[in-house]
Design a protein around this motif. Structure first.
Motif, PDB file in Angstrom:
ATOM      1  N   ILE A 158       0.832  -1.204   0.000  1.00  0.00           N
ATOM      2  CA  ILE A 158       0.000   0.000   0.000  1.00  0.00           C
ATOM      3  C   ILE A 158       0.868   1.255   0.000  1.00  0.00           C
ATOM      4  O   ILE A 158       0.663   2.171  -0.803  1.00  0.00           O
ATOM      5  CB  ILE A 158      -0.948  -0.006   1.216  1.00  0.00           C
ATOM      6  CG1 ILE A 158      -1.991  -1.117   1.072  1.00  0.00           C
ATOM      7  CG2 ILE A 158      -1.633   1.345   1.372  1.00  0.00           C
ATOM      8  CD1 ILE A 158      -2.808  -1.361   2.327  1.00  0.00           C
ATOM      9  N   GLU A 159       1.859   1.288   0.883  1.00  0.00           N
ATOM     10  CA  GLU A 159       2.692   2.483   0.995  1.00  0.00           C
ATOM     11  C   GLU A 159       3.468   2.758  -0.286  1.00  0.00           C
ATOM     12  O   GLU A 159       3.543   3.909  -0.746  1.00  0.00           O
ATOM     13  CB  GLU A 159       3.644   2.331   2.176  1.00  0.00           C
ATOM     14  CG  GLU A 159       2.945   2.423   3.534  1.00  0.00           C
ATOM     15  CD  GLU A 159       3.876   2.173   4.698  1.00  0.00           C
ATOM     16  OE1 GLU A 159       5.002   1.666   4.473  1.00  0.00           O
ATOM     17  OE2 GLU A 159       3.485   2.481   5.841  1.00  0.00           O
ATOM     18  N   LEU A 160       4.044   1.715  -0.888  1.00  0.00           N
ATOM     19  CA  LEU A 160       4.839   1.928  -2.102  1.00  0.00           C
ATOM     20  C   LEU A 160       3.965   2.227  -3.314  1.00  0.00           C
ATOM     21  O   LEU A 160       4.299   3.097  -4.119  1.00  0.00           O
ATOM     22  CB  LEU A 160       5.727   0.718  -2.366  1.00  0.00           C
ATOM     23  CG  LEU A 160       6.890   0.505  -1.392  1.00  0.00           C
ATOM     24  CD1 LEU A 160       7.689  -0.737  -1.774  1.00  0.00           C
ATOM     25  CD2 LEU A 160       7.813   1.721  -1.355  1.00  0.00           C
ATOM     26  N   SER A 161       2.854   1.513  -3.455  1.00  0.00           N
ATOM     27  CA  SER A 161       1.999   1.770  -4.618  1.00  0.00           C
ATOM     28  C   SER A 161       1.351   3.144  -4.520  1.00  0.00           C
ATOM     29  O   SER A 161       1.066   3.784  -5.539  1.00  0.00           O
ATOM     30  CB  SER A 161       0.931   0.680  -4.754  1.00  0.00           C
ATOM     31  OG  SER A 161       0.086   0.652  -3.631  1.00  0.00           O
ATOM     32  N   ARG A 162       1.143   3.609  -3.312  1.00  0.00           N
ATOM     33  CA  ARG A 162       0.559   4.937  -3.113  1.00  0.00           C
ATOM     34  C   ARG A 162       1.610   6.039  -3.229  1.00  0.00           C
ATOM     35  O   ARG A 162       1.343   7.096  -3.802  1.00  0.00           O
ATOM     36  CB  ARG A 162      -0.092   4.992  -1.726  1.00  0.00           C
ATOM     37  CG  ARG A 162      -0.894   6.257  -1.465  1.00  0.00           C
ATOM     38  CD  ARG A 162      -1.635   6.132  -0.147  1.00  0.00           C
ATOM     39  NE  ARG A 162      -0.731   6.134   0.991  1.00  0.00           N
ATOM     40  CZ  ARG A 162      -1.008   5.602   2.175  1.00  0.00           C
ATOM     41  NH1 ARG A 162      -2.154   4.967   2.347  1.00  0.00           N
ATOM     42  NH2 ARG A 162      -0.148   5.672   3.155  1.00  0.00           N
ATOM     43  N   GLY A 163       2.817   5.767  -2.719  1.00  0.00           N
ATOM     44  CA  GLY A 163       3.784   6.851  -2.597  1.00  0.00           C
ATOM     45  C   GLY A 163       4.975   6.807  -3.524  1.00  0.00           C
ATOM     46  O   GLY A 163       5.716   7.785  -3.626  1.00  0.00           O
ATOM     47  N   ALA A 164       5.190   5.668  -4.210  1.00  0.00           N
ATOM     48  CA  ALA A 164       6.398   5.542  -5.026  1.00  0.00           C
ATOM     49  C   ALA A 164       6.100   5.281  -6.497  1.00  0.00           C
ATOM     50  O   ALA A 164       6.953   4.806  -7.240  1.00  0.00           O
ATOM     51  CB  ALA A 164       7.280   4.413  -4.468  1.00  0.00           C
TER      52      ALA A 164
END
Length: 333
Positions: A282-288
Motif C-alpha cells: 500500500i505504501e509503495l503503490s501509493r507513494g512511489a
C-alpha cells in the motif's frame, strides 16, 4: 482510513482501498457470520467499511450452476455497498465459472459460436448485466473487461498466443458495452503477476497494436505466492512488490495509463508477515509510483483458512462461535 488523497503536482488524487467480497452471499448461505475483533457482529460489507475500506469489487459469471455471481446475486451485494456509500468495481469473467490465466472457458451457451458471434455475446452480456444494475439504482465506478486475461479469454477463440487480434476484438467489444450503459465508468484490462514486466509488454502491446480503447490497467499481486509460483522471476515477496511498483511507473510512461491493483493477498496463517507485506504494498503503490497507482483491492479477505477447497490467502479467521473475524492483516488498511 477511507479514501486517501495523493498530491500529484497541483492536483489531488484519490487512492482507493477496497476488497473483493464476492463470496459473501455463499458464505452466508452456509451459516457464516462476521464480527469485528471485539466480537461485535456485522454484515460483511459493513465490516469492510468499519475496517477502513471505501470500495467493493464483485465478479460476474454468465450462467453459474448454483446462482452465485449471476446478475441477481451481484445486485444483492452491490445494493449493500451502495447503502454504505461505497464505490463499486464490477469484474466480468465471461464464463460460467472461474476465469484466470490457467482457464478461460466460454459459457456453455456460447461455446460453439464463431468469433463474430462471440463479440456480439460479450457486448450483449456486458450491456445486459450493467443495464440490470442501472435500472436497480447501481452505478459502478470501474468495470473489468475480463478477469486476469493474461493468456486471453474465451479460449480458443480469444487465446492471445493463437489469435491475438481476436483477443483484442473481444476486449474492445466488452469495453464498448460498458460505455454504452455507463459512459463515465472506467474500463479495466486485468492481468496477473504485476511484477512480470514482459508479460504486460506482450499482452498490452497486442491491445495497443490493435488500437483497443480502455481506461486503466488492473494488476494482481500475491507477493508470498509469487515466490512459490515464479521463483525464476522474483527472489522474495519484497522483490515481487518492488517489481510491481516499478511496472506501474513504467507502464504509465509507455501507455499513459494508470493502474489499480485489483487483487492482492497474503497468507492468512502468517498474519504478522502478511500485515507487513500488505502495508508495504500500500505504501509503495501509493507513494512511489508518481501517483499512477489509483488503489488496491484485497481478494476475498473475509474467507477463513481453507475455504472453497483450500484457499489460504484470506485475512480472517474463525472464532470459537463459528464467526469469521479479521486478523492483523487488515490493520494494514
Amino acid at each position: 482510513m477511507f479514501a486517501v488523497a495523493l498530491w500529484v503536482g497541483a492536483q489531488e488524487r484519490e487512492y482507493v482501498e477496497g476488497a473483493d467480497i464476492s463470496w459473501v452471499t455463499e458464505l452466508e448461505s452456509r451459516g457464516t457470520t462476521f464480527c469485528d475483533k471485539n466480537g461485535k457482529e456485522l454484515e460483511c460489507t459493513a465490516l469492510m467499511k468499519e475496517l477502513g475500506l471505501s470500495a467493493i469489487r464483485l465478479r460476474v459469471w454468465v450462467n453459474p450452476k448454483r446462482g452465485f455471481n449471476n446478475k441477481e446475486d451481484v445486485l444483492v451485494k452491490a445494493l449493500r455497498a451502495k447503502s454504505l456509500g461505497m464505490d463499486l468495481m464490477i469484474d466480468f469473467h465471461y464464463s460460467d465459472n472461474w476465469a484466470d490465466p490457467g482457464k478461460q472457458y466460454p459459457p456453455e451457451a456460447w461455446k460453439d459460436h464463431s468469433y463474430k458471434q462471440m463479440r456480439r455475446d460479450v457486448y450483449a452480456h456486458t450491456v445486459e448485466v450493467l443495464t440490470y444494475l442501472k435500472i436497480n439504482g447501481i452505478e459502478p465506478r470501474w468495470v473489468q473487461v475480463g478477469n486476469e486475461t493474461t493468456n486471453g479469454l474465451l479460449w480458443p477463440t480469444g487465446q492471445i498466443d493463437q489469435n491475438p487480434e481476436q483477443y483484442a476484438g473481444l476486449i474492445q467489444s466488452g469495453c464498448k458495452g460498458v460505455k454504452k450503459v455507463f459512459p463515465k465508468a472506467k474500463t479495466i484490462v486485468h492481468l496477473d503477476n504485476g511484477f512480470d514486466h514482459a508479460l504486460y509488454d506482450y499482452n498490452l502491446g497486442v491491445l495497443k497494436t490493435n488500437k483497443v480503447k480502455y481506461d486503466l490497467i488492473g494488476m494482481s499481486l500475491y507477493p508470498l505466492a509469487a515466490v512459490e509460483w515464479h521463483p525464476t522471476k522474483v527472489s522474495s515477496a519484497d522483490d515481487a512488490i518492488d517489481k510491481c511498483v516499478s511496472n506501474i511507473k513504467r507502464l504509465y510512461d509507455w501507455l499513459g495509463k494508470e493502474t489499480i491493483i485489483t487483487e492482492v493477498g497474503v497468507k492468512v496463517n502468517q498474519p504478522d508477515e502478511g500485515y507487513r507485506l500488505l502495508k508495504r504494498t500500500i505504501e509503495l503503490s501509493r507513494g512511489a509510483t508518481d501517483g499512477h497507482c489509483l488503489g488496491i483491492f484485497y481478494w476475498e479477505p473475509e474467507a477463513a483458512q481453507g475455504y472453497n477447497g483450500g484457499y489460504d490467502m484470506g485475512a480472517f479467521e474463525r472464532d470459537s462461535k463459528g464467526r469469521n473475524h479479521p486478523t492483523r492483516i487488515m490493520d494494514a488498511f
